[in-house]
Design a protein around this motif. Structure first.
Motif, PDB file in Angstrom:
ATOM      1  N   GLU A 230      16.763   3.427  -5.252  1.00 22.43           N
ATOM      2  CA  GLU A 230      17.259   4.481  -6.127  1.00 22.43           C
ATOM      3  C   GLU A 230      18.717   4.864  -5.898  1.00 22.43           C
ATOM      4  N   TRP A 231      19.226   4.654  -4.696  1.00 17.70           N
ATOM      5  CA  TRP A 231      20.615   5.027  -4.426  1.00 17.70           C
ATOM      6  C   TRP A 231      21.547   3.966  -5.005  1.00 17.70           C
ATOM      7  N   GLU A 232      22.737   4.394  -5.398  1.00 18.43           N
ATOM      8  CA  GLU A 232      23.706   3.496  -6.012  1.00 18.43           C
ATOM      9  C   GLU A 232      24.692   2.991  -4.952  1.00 18.43           C
ATOM     10  N   TRP A 233      24.353   1.838  -4.381  1.00 20.47           N
ATOM     11  CA  TRP A 233      25.177   1.230  -3.335  1.00 20.47           C
ATOM     12  C   TRP A 233      26.212   0.305  -3.981  1.00 20.47           C
ATOM     13  N   PRO A 234      27.479   0.420  -3.620  1.00 16.85           N
ATOM     14  CA  PRO A 234      28.467  -0.531  -4.144  1.00 16.85           C
ATOM     15  C   PRO A 234      28.204  -1.941  -3.618  1.00 16.85           C
ATOM     16  N   GLU A 235      28.647  -2.912  -4.355  1.00 16.63           N
ATOM     17  CA  GLU A 235      28.601  -4.279  -3.864  1.00 16.63           C
ATOM     18  C   GLU A 235      29.553  -4.385  -2.671  1.00 16.63           C
ATOM     19  N   ASN A 236      29.122  -5.090  -1.615  1.00 24.27           N
ATOM     20  CA  ASN A 236      29.918  -5.181  -0.386  1.00 24.27           C
ATOM     21  C   ASN A 236      30.275  -3.788   0.137  1.00 24.27           C
ATOM     22  N   PHE A 332      38.491  12.313  -8.994  1.00 27.15           N
ATOM     23  CA  PHE A 332      38.094  11.041  -8.396  1.00 27.15           C
ATOM     24  C   PHE A 332      37.448  10.076  -9.392  1.00 27.15           C
ATOM     25  N   GLY A 333      37.010  10.604 -10.533  1.00 28.77           N
ATOM     26  CA  GLY A 333      36.318   9.771 -11.495  1.00 28.77           C
ATOM     27  C   GLY A 333      34.809   9.965 -11.432  1.00 28.77           C
ATOM     28  N   PRO A 334      34.058   9.284 -12.292  1.00 25.55           N
ATOM     29  CA  PRO A 334      32.588   9.445 -12.362  1.00 25.55           C
ATOM     30  C   PRO A 334      31.897   8.640 -11.262  1.00 25.55           C
ATOM     31  N   ILE A 335      32.121   9.039 -10.024  1.00 23.88           N
ATOM     32  CA  ILE A 335      31.613   8.274  -8.879  1.00 23.88           C
ATOM     33  C   ILE A 335      30.643   9.096  -8.028  1.00 23.88           C
ATOM     34  N   PHE A 336      30.173  10.232  -8.535  1.00 17.52           N
ATOM     35  CA  PHE A 336      29.352  11.127  -7.725  1.00 17.52           C
ATOM     36  C   PHE A 336      27.864  10.869  -7.930  1.00 17.52           C
ATOM     37  N   PHE A 337      27.154  10.761  -6.810  1.00 12.88           N
ATOM     38  CA  PHE A 337      25.712  10.514  -6.785  1.00 12.88           C
ATOM     39  C   PHE A 337      25.077  11.591  -5.898  1.00 12.88           C
ATOM     40  N   GLN A 338      24.130  12.341  -6.464  1.00 14.72           N
ATOM     41  CA  GLN A 338      23.498  13.421  -5.721  1.00 14.72           C
ATOM     42  C   GLN A 338      22.070  13.058  -5.323  1.00 14.72           C
ATOM     43  N   PHE A 339      21.697  13.421  -4.096  1.00 12.20           N
ATOM     44  CA  PHE A 339      20.304  13.304  -3.671  1.00 12.20           C
ATOM     45  C   PHE A 339      19.807  14.683  -3.259  1.00 12.20           C
ATOM     46  N   TYR A 340      18.521  14.910  -3.458  1.00 13.26           N
ATOM     47  CA  TYR A 340      17.891  16.151  -3.042  1.00 13.26           C
ATOM     48  C   TYR A 340      16.629  15.808  -2.256  1.00 13.26           C
ATOM     49  N   GLY A 341      16.485  16.412  -1.095  1.00 10.93           N
ATOM     50  CA  GLY A 341      15.297  16.227  -0.280  1.00 10.93           C
ATOM     51  C   GLY A 341      15.280  17.285   0.810  1.00 10.93           C
ATOM     52  N   GLN A 342      14.363  17.154   1.719  1.00  8.79           N
ATOM     53  CA  GLN A 342      14.312  18.037   2.880  1.00  8.79           C
ATOM     54  C   GLN A 342      13.650  17.265   4.013  1.00  8.79           C
ATOM     55  N   SER A 343      13.767  17.772   5.216  1.00  8.74           N
ATOM     56  CA  SER A 343      13.261  17.029   6.373  1.00  8.74           C
ATOM     57  C   SER A 343      11.772  16.738   6.257  1.00  8.74           C
ATOM     58  N   GLU A 344      11.026  17.628   5.616  1.00  5.73           N
ATOM     59  CA  GLU A 344       9.591  17.417   5.435  1.00  5.73           C
ATOM     60  C   GLU A 344       9.275  16.300   4.456  1.00  5.73           C
ATOM     61  N   CYS A 345      10.235  15.964   3.624  1.00  5.80           N
ATOM     62  CA  CYS A 345      10.111  14.877   2.637  1.00  5.80           C
ATOM     63  C   CYS A 345      11.498  14.253   2.550  1.00  5.80           C
ATOM     64  N   PRO A 346      11.855  13.399   3.512  1.00  6.36           N
ATOM     65  CA  PRO A 346      13.265  13.158   3.825  1.00  6.36           C
ATOM     66  C   PRO A 346      14.077  12.405   2.773  1.00  6.36           C
ATOM     67  N   MET A 347      15.267  12.920   2.596  1.00  5.99           N
ATOM     68  CA  MET A 347      16.391  12.333   1.871  1.00  5.99           C
ATOM     69  C   MET A 347      16.253  12.323   0.353  1.00  5.99           C
ATOM     70  N   THR A 348      15.114  11.903  -0.190  1.00 11.93           N
ATOM     71  CA  THR A 348      15.134  11.661  -1.633  1.00 11.93           C
ATOM     72  C   THR A 348      13.854  12.090  -2.330  1.00 11.93           C
ATOM     73  N   ILE A 349      13.850  13.330  -2.813  1.00 10.00           N
ATOM     74  CA  ILE A 349      12.823  13.781  -3.751  1.00 10.00           C
ATOM     75  C   ILE A 349      13.304  13.539  -5.182  1.00 10.00           C
ATOM     76  N   SER A 350      14.592  13.771  -5.386  1.00 11.65           N
ATOM     77  CA  SER A 350      15.186  13.540  -6.708  1.00 11.65           C
ATOM     78  C   SER A 350      16.606  13.026  -6.525  1.00 11.65           C
ATOM     79  N   VAL A 351      17.128  12.408  -7.576  1.00 13.14           N
ATOM     80  CA  VAL A 351      18.508  11.931  -7.559  1.00 13.14           C
ATOM     81  C   VAL A 351      19.154  12.224  -8.903  1.00 13.14           C
ATOM     82  N   MET A 352      20.473  12.387  -8.872  1.00 11.54           N
ATOM     83  CA  MET A 352      21.254  12.445 -10.108  1.00 11.54           C
ATOM     84  C   MET A 352      22.340  11.378  -9.991  1.00 11.54           C
TER      85      MET A 352
END
Length: 544
Positions: A230-236, A332-352
């Motif tokens: 689900e996360w948007e990783w750049p190439e290389n 900076f341009g349209p390069i922003f990626f948001q994640f929402y989570g909490q330690s009880e459900c770590p890192m990624t409950i939702s993404v924008m």
């Protein structure tokens, strides 16, 4: 540019190929091996093998390590742990700045199926002592720069059997010679059950005492799968790490390897150093909390640097001011990626995702994104019933990402799992497009600059001042910090205290990030009809 690979294809390629299974599982004709589960230790071994000859991490001292070098040194730590008497029953605490040994210690604990918890580098001795006692820690491994804190911790926690330093120190025995005594050996994934707990993450609670959040192999395997899909990783990927490697930063190491990327590590966030690194190394990916983004935007030297290599800025941990997010996108341009989570459900409950950040839509920019499909997410009322779209409800989740529970706190575990859902404590509204917008928190936690601050803990410290009659701590909106820790203090008749007195007291006990940024002296703390401090009234009074 972002690689033109569908998330599902990327996940399948990385995790579920026949080659992967043959690389991480021994040959066996037994049917029990046919559907054997794999977990993060298997992924780690495979990722290091696949990147054996490539530099995967660049360190603050200018050195670098290949995948093979990381694997070889980690194997020495595994052997050293066993030789010094550690086993699956061992419980390790780690206190360190950003140095490569953090990876070796945490990965060795993972591969040896030992329980580990990390002490935050910005924490205070009181917090450390509580964690050591609550988690029954028997071994602490620390960076020598925390020598004085560990010396005090040893006096307060006699149950510590082993106190090891990552170099010469006064308070512990140097671990590094034990490690260097061993030759490199192949890494072997342990035989574990998905529900086995190998990590405790401590977070505050409504009682004011931190809770040990259990992290299982199942939980962290799911977390890694979601981050890859689900996360948007750049190439290389060339990722600059500015957060603690022992905490959030460490969770990025394995996904970065799986994405074929490299990680550049600096000791801490410092705006000029960050901009120098971006320009020099063509950094294309970073994870930052909003206050860091603001600091880059506002720095007077920012125009001197070329930051155009950035393709993805990952942000989370606290809300980002909508006007500042709009400004950041324009800058900076349209390069922003948001994640929402909490330690009880770590890192990624939702993404924008980047394309979903609509710069001219304030409601969209105030959203925490849409739920990921790997877990169930619902907005529920107090009875556990779903609320209609457009109505506020508590974000609740269930599925393989959810923690097993709170360590040694069955009552709190039962409470947070009410109605067979994990209750996040965040109240949100879902719009017609499925985006969640957090409007309030059921709990009083203050999120300031990416740190979670629990008012009761700060209140308990302030209340120890002899001049204080009553105190209430809460969050108020702040353009830089997201929320500012704010205290309303009522003094005893005829006694005096200054804001500086209060700040020094909290800073000495809880550290800088929990110290109130704003202190108001009031005649009395307002109370509700039930006699409880009326924090809603205080927020309204002091948020203007």
């Amino acid at each position: 540019m972002i690689a033109a690979v569908q998330p599902q294809q990327l996940l399948i390629r990385q995790l579920f190929t026949a080659e992967f299974y043959s690389a991480v599982q021994s040959e066996s004709s037994m049917r029990t091996q046919l559907h054997k589960e794999i977990f993060t230790p298997h992924l780690l071994i495979r990722a290091l093998q696949d990147n054996a000859d490539r530099e995967v991490i660049f360190l603050p001292d200018g050195s670098s390590r290949t995948g093979r070098e990381i694997a070889d040194e980690t194997s020495r730590y595994c052997q050293a742990f066993r030789a010094q008497g550690l086993n699956r029953a061992s419980r390790i605490a780690l206190l360190s700045g950003n140095r490569v040994e953090v990876i070796h210690v945490t990965d060795a604990a993972l591969l040896e199926a030992m329980l580990i918890t990390s002490l935050h580098p910005m924490g205070a001795v009181d917090d450390f002592a509580y964690v050591v006692e609550d988690a029954n820690i028997d071994t602490i491994i620390f960076d020598p720069k925390f020598d004085h804190l560990v010396g005090e911790l040893k006096q307060r926690c006699p149950q510590l059997k082993r106190v090891w330093s990552l170099g010469q120190s006064n308070s512990g025995e140097n671990l590094l010679p034990f490690v260097s005594n061993h030759d490199a050996a192949p890494l072997i994934a342990p035989e574990v059950n998905g529900e086995d707990v190998y990590r405790l993450t401590y977070s505050g609670g409504t009682t004011g005492k931190p809770k040990g959040i259990e992290g299982s192999y199942r939980c962290f395997m799911t977390m890694t799968q979601i981050m890859m899909a689900e996360w948007e990783w750049p190439e290389n990927t060339r990722q600059l790490l500015v957060s603690p490697l022992s905490h959030t930063g460490g969770t990025l190491f394995l996904p970065t390897l799986l994405a074929g990327g490299s990680m550049y590590v600096i000791p801490a966030f410092e705006p000029v150093k960050v901009m120098e690194m971006i320009q020099e190394h063509k950094i294309n990916c970073m994870l930052m909390v909003p206050t860091m983004i603001y600091a880059l935007m506002d720095h007077p030297r920012a125009p001197e640097f070329d930051l155009s290599s950035l393709e993805t800025i990952i942000y989370g941990a606290s809300p980002m001011s909508v006007p500042r997010l709009q400004e950041a996108i324009k800058k900076f341009g349209p390069i922003f990626f948001q994640f929402y989570g909490q330690s009880e459900c770590p890192m990624t409950i939702s993404v924008m995702r980047r394309s979903e950040h609509l710069v001219d839509d304030p409601k969209r920019l105030s959203s925490c994104g849409r739920p990921v499909p790997w877990i169930d997410v619902a907005l529920l009322d107090h009875q556990g019933n779903p609320v209609p779209d457009g109505e506020p409800g508590e974000i609740c989740t269930r599925g393989p990402l959810v923690m097993p529970g709170y360590y040694n706190k069955p009552d709190l575990t039962e409470e947070v799992f009410a109605h067979d859902w994990l209750h996040t404590g965040d109240i949100a509204i879902k719009d017609p497009d499925g985006f969640l917008r957090i409007v309030d928190r059921a709990k009083d936690m203050v999120i300031t600059g990416g740190f979670n601050v629990f008012p009761r803990e700060v209140e308990d410290v302030i209340a120890t001042h002899p001049a204080v009659s009553a105190v209430s701590v809460f969050g108020t909106p702040d353009e830089k910090w997201g929320e500012a820790v704010t205290a309303a203090v009522a003094l005893r008749p005829g006694m005096e205290a200054s804001a500086e007195d209060i700040s020094k007291l909290v800073r000495a006990t809880k550290g800088p990030h929990q110290t109130p940024k704003i202190i108001h002296f009031v005649d009395a703390i307002p109370v509700t009809n039930l006699g409880k401090p009326d924090k809603k009234a205080l927020r309204k009074q002091f948020s203007g």
